[in-house]
Each structure stands twice: as structure tokens, then as C-alpha cells.
Write an enzyme that holds these catalytic residues in place. Sequence first.
Site, PDB file in Angstrom:
ATOM      1  N   SER B 161       0.742  -1.309  -0.239  1.00 57.28           N
ATOM      2  CA  SER B 161      -0.398  -0.139  -0.254  1.00 57.28           C
ATOM      3  C   SER B 161       0.960   1.097  -0.167  1.00 57.28           C
ATOM      4  CB  SER B 161      -0.436   0.080   1.254  1.00 57.28           C
ATOM      5  OG  SER B 161      -2.360   1.151   0.765  1.00 57.28           O
ATOM      6  N   ASP B 327      -8.909  -6.392  -4.090  1.00 58.74           N
ATOM      7  CA  ASP B 327      -8.869  -5.113  -4.150  1.00 58.74           C
ATOM      8  C   ASP B 327      -8.552  -3.926  -4.666  1.00 58.74           C
ATOM      9  OD1 ASP B 327      -7.284  -2.975  -2.530  1.00 58.74           O
ATOM     10  OD2 ASP B 327      -4.870  -3.793  -3.641  1.00 58.74           O
ATOM     11  N   HIS B 360      -8.539  -5.169  -0.030  1.00 60.68           N
ATOM     12  CA  HIS B 360      -7.306  -4.854  -0.130  1.00 60.68           C
ATOM     13  C   HIS B 360      -6.131  -5.466   1.180  1.00 60.68           C
ATOM     14  CE1 HIS B 360      -3.638  -1.528  -0.250  1.00 60.68           C
ATOM     15  NE2 HIS B 360      -3.735  -1.168   0.849  1.00 60.68           N
ATOM     16  N   ASP B 361      -6.191  -5.324   2.347  1.00 55.44           N
ATOM     17  CA  ASP B 361      -5.830  -6.045   3.740  1.00 55.44           C
ATOM     18  C   ASP B 361      -5.575  -7.582   3.829  1.00 55.44           C
ATOM     19  OD1 ASP B 361      -6.542  -4.103   5.923  1.00 55.44           O
ATOM     20  OD2 ASP B 361      -7.769  -4.911   6.724  1.00 55.44           O
TER      21      ASP B 361
END
Lengths: 204, 389
Positions: B161, B327, B360-361
Site C-alpha cells: 500500500s 483489492d 486490500h487488507d
Amino acid sequence: MSVNTESRVDLRVIADLIRPGSRVLDVGSGDGELLDLLAREKQVDGRGLEISQRGVNECVARGLSVIQGDADRDLSYYPDKGFDYVVLSQTLQATRNPKEVLNELLRIGDRAIVSFPNFGHWRVRCSLMFKGRMPVTKDLPYSWYDTPNIHFCTIRDFVALCAEVGATVESAQALDANGTKIGLSMPWWFWNFFGQQAIFLLRR
Amino acid sequence: MEQSKVRSARDEANSPTSKLVQFGADKPLKLGSGSLLSPFQIAYQTEGELNADRSNAILICHALTGDQHVANVHPVTGKSGWWEMLVGPGRPIDTNRFFVICSNVIGGCMGSSGPATIDPATGKAYGLNFPVITIGDMVKAQAMLVDHLGIDQLFAVVGGSMGGMQVLEWAHSFSDRVRLAIPIATGARHTAQNIAFNEVGRQAVMADPDWCGGDYIEQGRHPAKGLAVARMGAHITYLSEAALHRKFGRNLQDRNEITFGFDADFQIESYLRHQGFTFVDRFDANSYLYLTRAMDYFDLAAEHNGRLADAFRGTKTRFCLVSFTSDWLFPTEESRMIVHALNAAGASVSFVEIESDKGHDAFLLDEPEMHAAVHGFVNAAARQMGIGE
């Protein structure tokens, strides 16, 4: 992306065509067998493009530079003549647009090396002629409805395609069912009948 | 209880329990905005041992709300390191083999200079007097830390990220100091959608009366509600519809029926409120503004007339990019764009897209395929470069 995992005798033949220390892009690099061979024996600077996550992961775990991608879609992002050789082994028949892919190989590489299963092989012809069924063999193990191989061609078809895209055939080899090279002196019809797969070295 | 934790986070901001390096007036940080930050300090953690020829250092870059506590217990929350699954003894980034460095970014709030730091010139917290910083500034500061540690070349720079943005910036600005670059779930620029989400978060912070125009520390206030809402909104973008449905569905929280009111009837509401309110105990609201801004400003291609490939021209760094199918904050296409640019630049690049519904995590979670890819990439290169097992 390489869909025929059974007979990879073509990899040895391909490796023999490649100059040591050259830059090679392997399109459809599978689990990285060819790139690994080339890195070990020919000290090439190799890169790969592979559609399956498993294949890419195996390649990366072997220390090979491979990206996940699709030959039909992603070759356009490679610069002109960025490689000495672009290899497409046992994958042409699985592309949506083989002609465009072949054009891209010749644009990206100084030379293109293409290997493919020959649909003109006598076993294939026999299956159609006598059984009236699409062939399912050891080397082409899929049924017609679930095969990734959507664009089969014969050796003669491929030679015609090469002429159409303006590719010069620098060398061509056919391997029989045992992976043995068919004599160079044999005529095209003989190759097309007894060659189970073919390996072409092309340039434009 | 909450107050004491807040104080503890503020203590960490000024006198961290981490290792600390201070750069005095002789070593100012020249910022992308044109101003200078001086003096300034960097808080960092290290794991493992630097080898004799100083060739085994790996820099981990943290994400927006991460910090330097990558593989150790967090001093404020008491939770284990945020990337312990990837970094540690016997892990894919093996601290028995590598010297791992992770520093709090400039602008952060866990000990590196940021808006919660006391400005030595005034004796008061910087607040909005802290200069706006960029991803490039974070990386320049990290490079000064790496110099301070006596390391010329990093074996690898790894991050997800916002951390991935720093990895790309490292490979761009200090190409010859980075052997391997592993940018995960990231992009070479922030998209309009990402900027939009960040703006909503910032507006939530600034709408809280306790924000006090950014001066809340000096006024003894804490814009917890605004920051919690910012966190709640952002947290949704880190997940995926599928993951939310799997975890929460329409399940009710500690009740059998809806209440026809605005309590947290649904588990997802309760979960988000919890995420929001635990976040504010450990994070500074102004830091949130500064770091989201740094992400918004990130656009590697911009300084190369929009040609991303030119940002990596001639690079010797080897890249391994990772993205996740679900994501939608940094979708695979963003990674693919970087891959295509690296190809066009003739760089050595590997790219793995990992099937996951965790959004995304996923990069922070138990994703064995990601761990296998990172391990394989790092291990193969270490073998080739003769870094011992």
C-alpha cells in the site's frame, strides 16, 4: 499457459537454438522449466509471461523473472526488439489470435521460436477418419468441449501463416512421437504426416 | 482508560521506546515542497544482525496507519507486529538471515518527526505548522537512516500500500542502492477514487470541533470522533464486499431483532465502530491528514512527462510485484501498469496476482501464496548473491 505438459522434448531442441548469454522472453513459461534450463546452461537473461498463478509462483520461487499475464493481451506492452529471442512453446494453439501473437513475437524479438503440436499428424488424421471423433491422445489429452487448445494447425498451415505475416523460416524441425528429429531431407508432406510437433526459428 | 492510552500514544510520538536517530541543523531534510525540515528524528526498529559485508539489510516500509513495529509487540496497543506473518525468525523474510529495518515515516506519529512532535523552535506540538511531506520525503529520510546505519546498498525494500509507494520511490530515486524491490498491493500513483476517499477522511477529521484547526494537542483536546469516522470509511475500502458478507452478512449485534433506532443493530456497524474507536487511541489525527496527503500527491510518472517507464530506465533493481484479485483500492490493473512500464524499461520483473476475497487488507493477512512468492523471490536472489542461509 503452456497447456501440453506431457511431452516437453521440444524444450531441449529450443534450448539448442539459443545463443548463450542472449536475452530471452518465454511466452507461456509454465513452471519455468525452459527458463531454468536456459539460465543454467546458456546463462541467458530470461523473462517469462505466464497465465496461471501456480505457474508464476513456481517460477518466482525458482528465482526466475516471470509475470502473470496473457499472450493475447499483454505482448503489446513489450518494446520493439527488446529480446534476442521470444519463445512460444506449445502455446500458439491456445491463443485467441495466433496471427496477432505471431506478429507480436516477431516485433518484440530479433528471432521468434515457436513450437506447437501438429494437427496434421497421422494419429490425429486417423482419429477423424476412422472414428469420426475429435482426437484425444496422450499429447492432446483434452476433449473438444474443455480444451484450451482453440486454434489447432498443421505444420503446413503454420508455414502458410509465416508467409502471410512476412516471417522468414530460418530453420524448422519436426519431432516424431518418440521425440526424435525427423530427417532434414524429408519433404514437407512427410513432416506434416509424421511430425507430432514442430519447432520453428523465425525472423522478420 | 482511553485518556491514558492517548497520552501513551503521544508519549511515543515524542519520546519513543524505539531506537532513535536525530539529525541536527547540519543535516536538514530537503522536502519536495521546497521547505526544509530541521532538526528532525526517525524512530526505527531492527531485527536480526547485519552481516560483515553489510549486504543482508532489508528495509520494510509501512502503510498509512502502520508503524515501525513490524515484528515486535506494539508499545501502545500491546498487539504483535503488524507483519509478523511475513517477517521474523523462519518467516519468508527470515530475521535469522537478514537484518530487517523498519522506520516510522516522516509525518507519522510513533516517534519520527511529524505534526504531533514538539517543535523545538516553539516548544509546542507542530500541528499544522509541520510542513507537508511527500512519499519522496519519507524515502529521503529513510535513506539518511540507512546511511546512518552504515549501509550502502539494501538487499531488499519491501512494503504494501503506502509502503509499496515508498518501495517504488526507492527504486526510482535510489535505484543503485536497492537490489530487490517488492511493492505489494500498491500503485505508481493515487487514483481519483483513492484521493476522493482520503478527502472524505480528512473532512471528517476537520469537521470535529475538537480538531481545533489542528491545534488540539496544545488545547488539550482530541478529535476522536472525526478520526474514528475517517478510519471507519477507510476501513471499508480495505475490505471487499465478499469478505464483509462472509464475515458479517446482515447478522445482528447482540440482539434478535432490529431496534428501529440508530444503535449498532448490525454486526458490521459494531465492527466498524470498534475499528474507529481503537484506532484513535494509537494514531494522531493530524498525522492522518499529512500521510493521506502524501499518498494523494504520489505520481511517479508525473516527473517523467507521464511516461512511467522512464522512471525506471536503466534500473538494475529486480522487482517482484504482488496484487490481490479483490483489492479495489489498489486493483491489479495498477500493478499491471507498473509491470508494463518495467517491461518497457527492460527491467527484471516478476508479478503475481493472488486470488483472495479479502480485499486490500489481504497483504497484511495470512495469504500463503503471497508468502510463498516473497520467500521464493528473496531466497533465490539471496542464494545467487551468496547471502548465507
